[in-house]
Design a protein around this motif. Structure first.
Motif, PDB file in Angstrom:
ATOM      1  N   PHE A  38       0.855  -1.186   0.000  1.00 40.26           N
ATOM      2  CA  PHE A  38       0.000   0.000   0.000  1.00 40.26           C
ATOM      3  C   PHE A  38       0.893   1.238   0.000  1.00 40.26           C
ATOM      4  CE2 PHE A  38      -2.909   3.154   1.803  1.00 40.26           C
ATOM      5  CZ  PHE A  38      -4.098   2.848   1.144  1.00 40.26           C
ATOM      6  N   VAL A  39       0.481   2.259  -0.764  1.00 37.22           N
ATOM      7  CA  VAL A  39       1.403   3.383  -1.007  1.00 37.22           C
ATOM      8  C   VAL A  39       1.757   4.157   0.266  1.00 37.22           C
ATOM      9  CG1 VAL A  39      -0.356   5.110  -1.583  1.00 37.22           C
ATOM     10  CG2 VAL A  39       1.911   5.217  -2.666  1.00 37.22           C
ATOM     11  N   GLU A  40       0.795   4.276   1.203  1.00 39.41           N
ATOM     12  CA  GLU A  40       1.128   4.955   2.476  1.00 39.41           C
ATOM     13  C   GLU A  40       1.676   3.872   3.396  1.00 39.41           C
ATOM     14  OE1 GLU A  40       2.047   6.494   5.657  1.00 39.41           O
ATOM     15  OE2 GLU A  40       0.189   5.459   6.099  1.00 39.41           O
ATOM     16  N   ALA A  41       2.978   3.717   3.381  1.00 45.15           N
ATOM     17  CA  ALA A  41       3.626   2.605   4.069  1.00 45.15           C
ATOM     18  C   ALA A  41       4.586   3.137   5.129  1.00 45.15           C
ATOM     19  CB  ALA A  41       4.399   1.769   3.047  1.00 45.15           C
ATOM     20  N   PRO A  42       4.942   2.284   6.105  1.00 43.76           N
ATOM     21  CA  PRO A  42       5.906   2.726   7.125  1.00 43.76           C
ATOM     22  C   PRO A  42       7.269   3.093   6.540  1.00 43.76           C
ATOM     23  CG  PRO A  42       4.874   0.645   7.734  1.00 43.76           C
ATOM     24  CD  PRO A  42       4.453   0.935   6.336  1.00 43.76           C
ATOM     25  N   SER A  43       7.609   2.485   5.382  1.00 47.43           N
ATOM     26  CA  SER A  43       9.003   2.547   4.919  1.00 47.43           C
ATOM     27  C   SER A  43       9.526   3.970   4.727  1.00 47.43           C
ATOM     28  CB  SER A  43       9.151   1.753   3.623  1.00 47.43           C
ATOM     29  OG  SER A  43       8.146   2.128   2.709  1.00 47.43           O
ATOM     30  N   THR A  44       8.710   4.868   4.146  1.00 48.54           N
ATOM     31  CA  THR A  44       9.225   6.234   3.909  1.00 48.54           C
ATOM     32  C   THR A  44       9.634   6.881   5.227  1.00 48.54           C
ATOM     33  OG1 THR A  44       6.873   6.751   3.708  1.00 48.54           O
ATOM     34  CG2 THR A  44       8.210   6.993   1.732  1.00 48.54           C
ATOM     35  N   LYS A  45       8.774   6.724   6.234  1.00 51.40           N
ATOM     36  CA  LYS A  45       9.022   7.353   7.532  1.00 51.40           C
ATOM     37  C   LYS A  45      10.181   6.658   8.265  1.00 51.40           C
ATOM     38  CE  LYS A  45       5.268   7.465   6.323  1.00 51.40           C
ATOM     39  NZ  LYS A  45       4.544   7.741   5.041  1.00 51.40           N
ATOM     40  N   ARG A  46      10.195   5.327   8.188  1.00 49.77           N
ATOM     41  CA  ARG A  46      11.282   4.596   8.838  1.00 49.77           C
ATOM     42  C   ARG A  46      12.628   4.979   8.224  1.00 49.77           C
ATOM     43  NH1 ARG A  46      11.370   0.357  12.210  1.00 49.77           N
ATOM     44  NH2 ARG A  46       9.352  -0.580  11.836  1.00 49.77           N
ATOM     45  N   ARG A  47      12.615   5.176   6.915  1.00 52.23           N
ATOM     46  CA  ARG A  47      13.870   5.527   6.232  1.00 52.23           C
ATOM     47  C   ARG A  47      14.331   6.950   6.585  1.00 52.23           C
ATOM     48  NH1 ARG A  47      14.574   2.009   1.100  1.00 52.23           N
ATOM     49  NH2 ARG A  47      15.755   3.772   0.287  1.00 52.23           N
ATOM     50  N   VAL A  48      13.382   7.835   6.905  1.00 52.18           N
ATOM     51  CA  VAL A  48      13.766   9.159   7.428  1.00 52.18           C
ATOM     52  C   VAL A  48      14.533   8.961   8.736  1.00 52.18           C
ATOM     53  CG1 VAL A  48      12.903  11.280   8.508  1.00 52.18           C
ATOM     54  CG2 VAL A  48      11.849  10.454   6.370  1.00 52.18           C
ATOM     55  N   ASN A  49      13.925   8.167   9.610  1.00 49.91           N
ATOM     56  CA  ASN A  49      14.542   7.896  10.910  1.00 49.91           C
ATOM     57  C   ASN A  49      15.900   7.214  10.743  1.00 49.91           C
ATOM     58  OD1 ASN A  49      14.165   7.908  13.870  1.00 49.91           O
ATOM     59  ND2 ASN A  49      14.273   5.687  13.615  1.00 49.91           N
ATOM     60  N   ASN A  50      15.969   6.272   9.811  1.00 52.25           N
ATOM     61  CA  ASN A  50      17.233   5.564   9.560  1.00 52.25           C
ATOM     62  C   ASN A  50      18.332   6.516   9.078  1.00 52.25           C
ATOM     63  OD1 ASN A  50      16.030   3.166  10.234  1.00 52.25           O
ATOM     64  ND2 ASN A  50      15.726   2.463   8.131  1.00 52.25           N
ATOM     65  N   LEU A  51      17.963   7.422   8.159  1.00 50.34           N
ATOM     66  CA  LEU A  51      18.976   8.335   7.613  1.00 50.34           C
ATOM     67  C   LEU A  51      19.474   9.300   8.693  1.00 50.34           C
ATOM     68  CD1 LEU A  51      20.597   9.160   5.107  1.00 50.34           C
ATOM     69  CD2 LEU A  51      18.732  10.724   4.484  1.00 50.34           C
ATOM     70  N   LEU A  52      18.551   9.767   9.540  1.00 48.96           N
ATOM     71  CA  LEU A  52      18.956  10.643  10.656  1.00 48.96           C
ATOM     72  C   LEU A  52      19.978   9.935  11.546  1.00 48.96           C
ATOM     73  CD1 LEU A  52      15.516  12.180  11.757  1.00 48.96           C
ATOM     74  CD2 LEU A  52      17.404  13.399  10.643  1.00 48.96           C
ATOM     75  N   ASN A  53      19.772   8.634  11.753  1.00 47.57           N
ATOM     76  CA  ASN A  53      20.700   7.847  12.565  1.00 47.57           C
ATOM     77  C   ASN A  53      22.007   7.594  11.835  1.00 47.57           C
ATOM     78  OD1 ASN A  53      19.627   6.778  15.309  1.00 47.57           O
ATOM     79  ND2 ASN A  53      17.846   6.748  13.965  1.00 47.57           N
ATOM     80  N   GLU A 309       3.481  14.932   7.101  1.00 47.32           N
ATOM     81  CA  GLU A 309       2.222  14.520   6.449  1.00 47.32           C
ATOM     82  C   GLU A 309       2.528  13.461   5.395  1.00 47.32           C
ATOM     83  OE1 GLU A 309      -0.759  15.485   7.408  1.00 47.32           O
ATOM     84  OE2 GLU A 309      -0.548  17.411   8.427  1.00 47.32           O
ATOM     85  N   GLY A 310       2.316  13.780   4.100  1.00 41.50           N
ATOM     86  CA  GLY A 310       2.531  12.789   3.047  1.00 41.50           C
ATOM     87  C   GLY A 310       3.983  12.731   2.587  1.00 41.50           C
ATOM     88  N   GLY A 311       4.180  12.028   1.471  1.00 40.49           N
ATOM     89  CA  GLY A 311       5.519  11.816   0.938  1.00 40.49           C
ATOM     90  C   GLY A 311       5.702  10.326   0.747  1.00 40.49           C
ATOM     91  N   TYR A 312       5.779   9.862  -0.499  1.00 38.71           N
ATOM     92  CA  TYR A 312       5.657   8.426  -0.765  1.00 38.71           C
ATOM     93  C   TYR A 312       6.809   7.836  -1.556  1.00 38.71           C
ATOM     94  CZ  TYR A 312       1.248   9.921   1.008  1.00 38.71           C
ATOM     95  OH  TYR A 312       0.308  10.494   1.824  1.00 38.71           O
ATOM     96  N   SER A 313       7.835   8.634  -1.802  1.00 39.68           N
ATOM     97  CA  SER A 313       8.997   8.094  -2.489  1.00 39.68           C
ATOM     98  C   SER A 313       9.982   7.568  -1.447  1.00 39.68           C
ATOM     99  CB  SER A 313       9.673   9.183  -3.333  1.00 39.68           C
ATOM    100  OG  SER A 313      10.964   8.743  -3.716  1.00 39.68           O
ATOM    101  N   ASN A 314      10.128   6.249  -1.403  1.00 41.15           N
ATOM    102  CA  ASN A 314      11.072   5.645  -0.460  1.00 41.15           C
ATOM    103  C   ASN A 314      12.467   6.231  -0.615  1.00 41.15           C
ATOM    104  OD1 ASN A 314       9.580   3.888   1.053  1.00 41.15           O
ATOM    105  ND2 ASN A 314       9.923   2.125  -0.278  1.00 41.15           N
ATOM    106  N   ALA A 315      12.834   6.465  -1.889  1.00 45.49           N
ATOM    107  CA  ALA A 315      14.190   6.929  -2.154  1.00 45.49           C
ATOM    108  C   ALA A 315      14.399   8.376  -1.724  1.00 45.49           C
ATOM    109  CB  ALA A 315      14.492   6.793  -3.652  1.00 45.49           C
ATOM    110  N   TYR A 316      13.392   9.227  -1.957  1.00 41.79           N
ATOM    111  CA  TYR A 316      13.670  10.668  -1.875  1.00 41.79           C
ATOM    112  C   TYR A 316      13.172  11.367  -0.612  1.00 41.79           C
ATOM    113  CZ  TYR A 316      15.271  14.945  -4.146  1.00 41.79           C
ATOM    114  OH  TYR A 316      15.974  16.085  -4.463  1.00 41.79           O
TER     115      TYR A 316
END
Ligand code: ZN
Length: 376
Positions: A38-53, A309-316
């Motif tokens: 599903f397009v609204e997935a945990p991954s985009t947000k988790r990857r934000v957290n991962n990159l910060l770390n 809020e939104g944002g659905y590109s895992n990469a960007y």
């Protein structure tokens, strides 16, 4: 000794556990739609957290645990019957709480925490615990209306936080700026007749929801002029966005003089987003963040809160969000935007110019800042 305050960073692991189930883009799978993520997935947000770390910026931030919003705080915005409906779905089978607003098992408690994270951000900034704050809230909130969920949004996190700031701190002038690529219809609806909350939504014209977000929707009654929609044409990039910020959002904010700024930070105007057709780069997000930080410094002791809020590109999305938090914290990491240069975004074309001028023309009825601008 002067202790320099940090940027607050608010998140909780459970944000990544809100479960929309499988789907194909934003539709349930079935028929000819092969199941996908599903397009609204945990991954985009988790990857934000991962990159910060991974890049170490997390060490320069003040990580703050969110508290849950109370039912009373949620019901400042939402009908009790709707809140109860979400709880019932969450406790039993799960299901859609409106229009593409999936509630999974246990999503009610996660949504309370997501809204509570926005409240925690407001508290931590207004009590000067931190200089500004970013809440990685999930589920998102800006489409959710008082009586129903819409577009992946269950409770309207930003509207709940603004209501809380009014009640708890007695604020009379709050600016909510929504730069998600989609119109902030829910927040608009909550504050459409409220002249203590100036709502500005800058979005792709007629993307989602259908038929909302027109520049001519300017507020009602005593709040005429306190709703500012900036619908931009598909393809607008960094230059067009920055132009809209400088020629519309800056002058209105300078006249309104907010006591608190809350940003609905959807990074789906990013150039690779599957649900948007805009052309923003991470640098562009940095630039518009700077405009808002500067306005917060001028008018409200830097009191500014960002709510994801939104944002659905895992990469960007991670790179765009990192850039925002770098600007907020004043700490530059060694992370460069790996995608820079892949598209041209440095032109304000004639269609974008016309869209911006149209908003200025409409808003010049309400804001003295635009006197004489259109006759130049
Ligand atoms: Zn969006």
């Amino acid at each position: 000794m002067v202790i320099l305050k940090k940027t607050g960073y608010i998140f909780d692991e459970s944000f990544f556990w809100h479960d929309n189930g499988s789907g194909t883009l934003y539709l349930p799978a079935g028929g000819y739609l092969e199941p996908d993520v599903f397009v609204e997935a945990p991954s985009t947000k988790r990857r934000v957290n991962n990159l910060l770390n991974r890049c170490g910026l997390i060490k320069e931030l003040e990580t703050i645990e969110p508290r849950s919003a109370t039912r009373e705080e949620i019901e400042e915005v939402h009908l009790p019957s709707y809140v109860e409906y979400v709880k019932q779905l969450s406790d039993t089978t799960g299901g859609d709480a409106g229009d593409h607003a999936i509630v999974g098992r246990g999503s009610y408690e996660i949504a309370l925490l997501s809204a509570g994270a926005a409240i925690t951000a407001v508290d931590s900034v207004l009590t000067s615990k931190v200089k500004n704050a970013y809440s990685l809230s999930r589920p998102p909130g800006h489409h959710a209306e008082p009586e129903k969920g819409i577009g992946f949004c269950i409770f309207n996190n930003v509207a709940i936080a603004a209501k809380y700031a009014k009640k708890k701190y007695g604020l009379k002038r709050i600016l909510v700026l929504d730069w998600d690529v989609h119109h902030g219809n829910g927040t608009e609806k909550v504050f459409y007749e409220d002249d203590e909350v100036l709502f500005i939504s800058i979005h792709q014209h007629l993307s989602f929801p259908n038929n909302t977000g027109y520049a001519t929707d300017t507020g009602k009654g005593k709040a005429e002029g306190f709703n500012v929609n900036i619908p931009l044409p598909a393809g607008t990039g960094d230059a067009g966005y920055l132009e809209a910020f400088q020629s519309i959002i800056e002058p209105i904010t300078n006249e309104f003089k907010p006591e608190l700024i809350i940003i609905s930070a959807g990074q789906d105007p990013g150039m690779f987003d599957p649900l948007g057709r805009m052309n923003m780069t991470a640098a562009g997000f940095g630039a518009i963040t700077n405009v808002m930080l500067e306005l917060a410094n001028i008018h409200c002791n830097g009191h500014i809160v960002f709510v994801h809020e939104g944002g659905y590109s895992n990469a960007y999305v991670p790179f765009c969000t990192l850039r925002i938090i770098e600007e907020m914290s004043g700490v530059k990491t060694d992370v460069e935007d790996p995608f820079t240069g892949s598209q041209t975004t440095d032109v304000v074309n004639i269609v974008q110019r016309q869209a911006i001028d149209e908003v200025i023309k409409i808003q010049s009825q309400y804001w003295r800042a635009f006197e004489g601008v259109m006759s130049k």
